[in-house]
Design an enzyme around this catalytic site. Structure first.
Site, PDB file in Angstrom:
ATOM      1  N   GLY A  46      -0.048  -4.867   9.401  1.00  0.00           N
ATOM      2  CA  GLY A  46       0.596  -4.923   8.136  1.00  0.00           C
ATOM      3  C   GLY A  46      -0.358  -4.343   7.268  1.00  0.00           C
ATOM      4  O   GLY A  46      -1.660  -4.155   7.527  1.00  0.00           O
ATOM      5  N   CYS A  47      -0.053  -3.656   6.105  1.00  0.00           N
ATOM      6  CA  CYS A  47      -1.146  -3.086   5.087  1.00  0.00           C
ATOM      7  C   CYS A  47      -1.908  -4.177   4.646  1.00  0.00           C
ATOM      8  O   CYS A  47      -3.501  -3.908   4.526  1.00  0.00           O
ATOM      9  CB  CYS A  47      -0.481  -2.373   3.841  1.00  0.00           C
ATOM     10  SG  CYS A  47       0.841  -3.527   3.128  1.00  0.00           S
ATOM     11  N   PHE A  48      -1.660  -5.110   3.991  1.00  0.00           N
ATOM     12  CA  PHE A  48      -2.489  -6.085   3.485  1.00  0.00           C
ATOM     13  C   PHE A  48      -3.648  -6.725   4.627  1.00  0.00           C
ATOM     14  O   PHE A  48      -4.764  -6.867   4.425  1.00  0.00           O
ATOM     15  CB  PHE A  48      -1.833  -7.411   2.916  1.00  0.00           C
ATOM     16  CG  PHE A  48      -1.298  -7.090   1.611  1.00  0.00           C
ATOM     17  CD1 PHE A  48      -2.036  -6.899   0.581  1.00  0.00           C
ATOM     18  CD2 PHE A  48       0.175  -7.463   1.372  1.00  0.00           C
ATOM     19  CE1 PHE A  48      -1.505  -6.564  -0.642  1.00  0.00           C
ATOM     20  CE2 PHE A  48       0.708  -7.371   0.106  1.00  0.00           C
ATOM     21  CZ  PHE A  48      -0.116  -6.960  -0.987  1.00  0.00           C
ATOM     22  N   THR A  55      -4.613  -5.148   7.334  1.00  0.00           N
ATOM     23  CA  THR A  55      -5.405  -4.065   7.534  1.00  0.00           C
ATOM     24  C   THR A  55      -6.616  -4.037   6.478  1.00  0.00           C
ATOM     25  O   THR A  55      -7.918  -4.328   7.039  1.00  0.00           O
ATOM     26  CB  THR A  55      -4.877  -2.528   7.758  1.00  0.00           C
ATOM     27  OG1 THR A  55      -3.819  -2.516   8.505  1.00  0.00           O
ATOM     28  CG2 THR A  55      -5.843  -1.659   7.692  1.00  0.00           C
ATOM     29  N   GLY A  56      -6.492  -3.987   5.274  1.00  0.00           N
ATOM     30  CA  GLY A  56      -7.624  -4.052   4.295  1.00  0.00           C
ATOM     31  C   GLY A  56      -8.461  -5.398   4.460  1.00  0.00           C
ATOM     32  O   GLY A  56      -9.530  -5.329   4.303  1.00  0.00           O
TER      33      GLY A  56
END
Length: 330
Positions: free
Chosen positions: A142-144, A146-147
């Protein structure tokens, strides 16, 4: 290589086509959409006019002919495609949540029964490159997560508590309009949502555990009035103090040789359109709290760019192929 994008009409599908246009050996030959069959891809992605002449199709899984398929579909939809594509010898990168978590956790978090479960490598290359290499199927994070995970990973094993605070652009909500992403709700505003129970928290906890961390992990996302990007502040609370020099050395060593990790002051504009993740840290006086901040483009490193990076790894290609986009600043 012939590339199929299943669910190509959304933001991530458009990004995959854009990035593949700069790839040395990837050609998108199939872009699917149930609702838009027969419509030109450039009608819904006008920035791709002159880049692709493809039209959307709606083939059965058994009729898809490609070397690699990207599943850019909502959760629960990907599980309907994955097995059939693999049986045909097609390598698959799944951008949905269907294979990121163990089956029992997925069913608890997403409230559905997983009907075609199998274990798959978690496609965060900086942490799981060897598991990804040579795989036939990869589950894109997921994008969250990852960061967030990349912000805290070097210190995760030493943490007692990790608190993630993320600010995301509106494109993270997907291409379909809703009351949440309506201009009047988003513009000139900043809101928190799913304060303690966002679905991506399960991935963050999973990755912290895989890094050897026994920390309690917490997460609150916020919606920013911008198109792209996620800025994550990780508050990492330690049992044993650390100095600024020690923390910086730890991050340099951990990410040594990682092309897409840049240890510099993060900003959304500084990574826009690119597959980079910028990370910086500061140790609070006393050394028991480290603030790590990361910035990614949620549609690139947070989705389609990382998916292309994973494709490159499983196909034995340079990880940077198709991902040489320079960030757009200003």
């Amino acid at each position: 290589m012939e590339i199929a994008i299943i669910g190509a009409s959304g933001f991530t599908g458009g990004e995959l086509i854009r990035l593949c246009a700069g790839h040395s050996s990837a050609e998108v030959t199939c872009a699917t959409s149930r609702k838009l069959e027969g419509t030109g891809v450039a009608v819904t992605h006008p920035h791709l006019r002159g880049i692709t002449e493809l039209r959307y199709t709606n083939p059965e899984t058994g009729d898809i002919d490609a070397d690699v398929a990207f599943l850019a579909v909502p959760h629960t939809a990907a599980m309907q495609y994955a097995g059939g594509l693999l049986e045909r010898g097609i390598k698959v990168i799944d951008l949905s949540a269907d294979y990121r978590l163990p089956k029992d956790i997925f069913e608890t978090v997403y409230g559905v029964t997983h009907t075609h479960y199998f274990e798959a490598p978690y496609g965060l290359p900086e942490l799981h490159r060897e598991e990804i290499r040579g795989a036939q199927f990869v589950s894109n994070p997921g994008c969250f997560p990852t960061g967030a995970t990349l912000a805290a990973a070097p210190l995760a094993a030493r943490a007692a508590t990790i608190i993630y605070d993320s600010k995301t652009g509106v494109s993270g909500a997907g291409v379909n309009p809703s009351a949440t992403n309506h201009f009047c709700h988003v513009h000139d505003n900043l809101t928190a949502y799913k304060w303690t129970a966002h679905r991506h928290l399960a991935e963050m906890k999973m990755e912290a555990g895989r890094l050897g961390s026994a920390a309690s992990v917490h997460f609150t996302p916020h919606l920013l009035p911008v198109n792209r990007g996620i800025l994550t502040t990780a508050h990492i609370l330690l049992d044993d103090p650390i100095t600024q020099d020690e923390a910086e050395a730890l991050y340099r060593d951990f990410y040594a040789g990682e092309h897409f990790i840049r240890l510099q002051s993060p900003s959304l504009a500084g990574v826009r359109g690119s597959n980079f993740c910028d990370v910086a840290i500061e140790v609070e006086a006393g050394g028991r709290r480290v603030v790590a901040v990361s910035a990614i483009d949620n549609l690139v490193k947070g989705a389609s760019g990382q998916a292309l990076q994973n494709m490159n790894i499983i196909c034995g290609l340079p990880e940077t192929d198709g991902l040489g986009v320079v960030p757009l600043l200003p």
